[in-house]
Design a protein around this motif. Structure first.
Motif, PDB file in Angstrom:
ATOM      1  N   GLU A  27       0.823  -1.209   0.000  1.00  0.00           N
ATOM      2  CA  GLU A  27       0.000   0.000   0.000  1.00  0.00           C
ATOM      3  C   GLU A  27       0.859   1.262   0.000  1.00  0.00           C
ATOM      4  O   GLU A  27       1.715   1.448   0.849  1.00  0.00           O
ATOM      5  N   THR A  60      -6.760  -5.240   6.948  1.00  0.00           N
ATOM      6  CA  THR A  60      -6.770  -3.813   7.320  1.00  0.00           C
ATOM      7  C   THR A  60      -8.218  -3.321   7.480  1.00  0.00           C
ATOM      8  O   THR A  60      -9.157  -4.123   7.544  1.00  0.00           O
ATOM      9  N   ASP A  61      -8.371  -2.003   7.497  1.00  0.00           N
ATOM     10  CA  ASP A  61      -9.697  -1.380   7.656  1.00  0.00           C
ATOM     11  C   ASP A  61     -10.741  -1.910   6.666  1.00  0.00           C
ATOM     12  O   ASP A  61     -11.921  -2.005   6.998  1.00  0.00           O
ATOM     13  N   ASP A  62     -10.275  -2.278   5.471  1.00  0.00           N
ATOM     14  CA  ASP A  62     -11.217  -2.762   4.446  1.00  0.00           C
ATOM     15  C   ASP A  62     -12.022  -3.942   4.979  1.00  0.00           C
ATOM     16  O   ASP A  62     -13.258  -3.986   4.885  1.00  0.00           O
ATOM     17  N   MET A 144     -15.085  -0.261  -0.465  1.00  0.00           N
ATOM     18  CA  MET A 144     -14.273  -1.417  -0.064  1.00  0.00           C
ATOM     19  C   MET A 144     -15.037  -2.405   0.830  1.00  0.00           C
ATOM     20  O   MET A 144     -14.564  -3.510   1.052  1.00  0.00           O
ATOM     21  N   ASP A 306      -3.274   2.606  -3.757  1.00  0.00           N
ATOM     22  CA  ASP A 306      -4.039   2.014  -2.643  1.00  0.00           C
ATOM     23  C   ASP A 306      -4.262   0.524  -2.908  1.00  0.00           C
ATOM     24  O   ASP A 306      -5.377   0.063  -3.129  1.00  0.00           O
ATOM     25  N   ASP A 308      -4.170  -2.332  -1.184  1.00  0.00           N
ATOM     26  CA  ASP A 308      -5.009  -3.260  -0.401  1.00  0.00           C
ATOM     27  C   ASP A 308      -6.476  -3.104  -0.797  1.00  0.00           C
ATOM     28  O   ASP A 308      -7.207  -4.079  -0.956  1.00  0.00           O
ATOM     29  N   THR A 309      -6.878  -1.870  -0.989  1.00  0.00           N
ATOM     30  CA  THR A 309      -8.286  -1.615  -1.292  1.00  0.00           C
ATOM     31  C   THR A 309      -8.632  -1.996  -2.730  1.00  0.00           C
ATOM     32  O   THR A 309      -9.686  -2.599  -2.981  1.00  0.00           O
TER      33      THR A 309
HETATM   34 MG    MG Z   1      -8.018   0.576   2.514  1.00  0.00          MG
END
Ligand code: MG
Ligand code: 8NA
Ligand code: MG
Ligand code: MG
Length: 354
Positions: A27, A60-62, A144, A306, A308-309
């Protein structure tokens, strides 16, 4: 009754978490216009090598947010804004270091206060609609997390409606929630495909659907100029971006990956906005239809930005089409929360059986 194989429900949610975990190490690491070299990606996530390692790749946040959408829909059996807001908030304060966007966290703080004072979320949308001078966030943080909405809803209208409702809680900018609608519609189309996907037909159908969606959220201007003029156009729309994707697919640059990544990065982009990340994820899927899940994911990550997203959203679309069986076992094993996402997929699948 919905006739879709369980394997594709599982592929959707496992594809999403795997994209998140595998994309996370890259990322924001490479903003070079050529993206991230394949060798560099393979040196970290080659499934053959990961099979011998006892490591865990963190989500992660996703995935943290996708988890809340899944559990809220499964428990409430309908969309419940306050329930979802509470889950997002609890999840964030349990593990705040999952790489959340820098503004969304202020929404969680306001909800936490609302929970403390037991005002019972009189206006659950207030924090979101107040952000950025009332313009709301256009980050990719809504898109996401909404893939599971395509597993929960039956009709196209419900899919659009729920994707929007689950998004505006934190992303009230029209590009933030329309990007999420495009992601949910892409998953919906991929999981329902009964034969080989024709990428041009796939995009044409999405253009029709998004034209309708965007006609309710501002003017959708058509521009007949070249690709480059479109991207400079002031009035952004996902419908425009889909036209660009179609042009890229027709130009069909599948022979030279380097040149293709450079062009894609210049015309679609790959940053933390929904405007860039959602089209990048969708294009990654459609461009690699000949090559399967694994290559699709490498490509999505190779764009850089970005990662990961983009990989999480692309992984959800690709997993919905190819199914869990197409995902390398070692990826499933090393990625945190794969098993739990598979269970969520099973639960969504069971909902439609009864
Ligand atoms: Mg993300
Ligand atoms: P968000 O809602 O906080 O938006 C992310 C960022 O986008 C904001 O902080 C702003 O800089 C910008 N932005 C959004 N809307 C506007 C606007 N209307 N005007 C001006 N600027 C705006 O977060 P999110 O949930 O959408 O998350 C987006 C991405 O950021 C996700 O991919 C997530 O993973 C995160 N992210 C985190 C890290 C990290 O390491 N912490 C790194 C990259 C991305
Ligand atoms: Mg993330
Ligand atoms: Mg990200």
């Amino acid at each position: 009754m919905l006739k879709i194989a369980r394997d594709r429900f599982q592929g959707c949610l496992v594809g999403s978490v795997i994209g998140d975990c595998l994309g996370a190490p890259f990322e924001m690491q490479n903003w070079n216009e050529n993206g991230i070299p394949r060798q560099k990606i393979l040196s970290v996530i080659n499934p053959k090598e990961l099979a011998d390692k006892y490591i865990q790749l963190k989500y992660t946040d996703d995935t943290a947010m996708a988890k809340s959408v899944c559990s809220s829909l499964l428990q409430c059996k309908e969309f419940d804004a306050v329930d979802l807001a509470k889950r997002f908030t609890e999840e964030y304060f349990k593990e705040p270091d999952r790489g959340y966007g820098s503004n969304i966290v202020f929404i969680f703080e306001q909800w936490k206060n609302a929970m403390k004072t037991e005002l019972n979320f009189k206006n659950v949308l207030y924090p979101s609609t107040s952000q950025f001078d009332g313009k709301g966030s256009y980050g990719n943080g809504a898109a996401m997390r909404v893939s599971c909405i395509a597993l929960f809803t039956l009709s196209l209208e419900d899919c659009i409606d729920l994707a929007k409702k689950a998004s505006i809680l934190t992303h009230s900018n029209k590009n933030g929630y329309n990007g999420a609608i495009l992601q949910a519609l892409s998953v919906r189309k991929a999981i329902r495909a009964t034969c080989d996907i024709d990428p041009i037909v796939f995009v044409d159908e999405l253009i029709d659907e998004m034209k309708h969606v965007e006609s309710f959220s501002g003017e959708v201007k058509r521009n007949t100029e070249s690709l480059y003029d479109w991207t400079r156009s002031q009035s952004f729309s996902f419908t425009h971006q889909l036209e660009i994707i179609k042009k890229l697919l027709i130009a069909n640059n599948t022979e030279s990956k380097e040149n293709d990544v450079k062009l894609v990065n210049s015309v679609l982009g790959r940053d933390i906005s929904a405007q860039q990340a959602v089209p990048a994820a969708l294009y990654s899927f459609l461009r690699n239809l000949k090559f399967g899940f694994e290559e699709t994911l490498y490509y999505a990550i190779s764009l850089g930005g970005d990662t990961d997203t983009i990989a999480a959203m692309c992984g959800a679309i690709a997993g919905s089409y190819y199914g869990l069986k197409s995902i390398p076992h070692s990826w499933f094993d090393v990625c945190e929360f794969s098993r739990e996402m598979q269970q969520f997929a099973d639960d969504f699948f069971e909902l439609h059986k009864s």
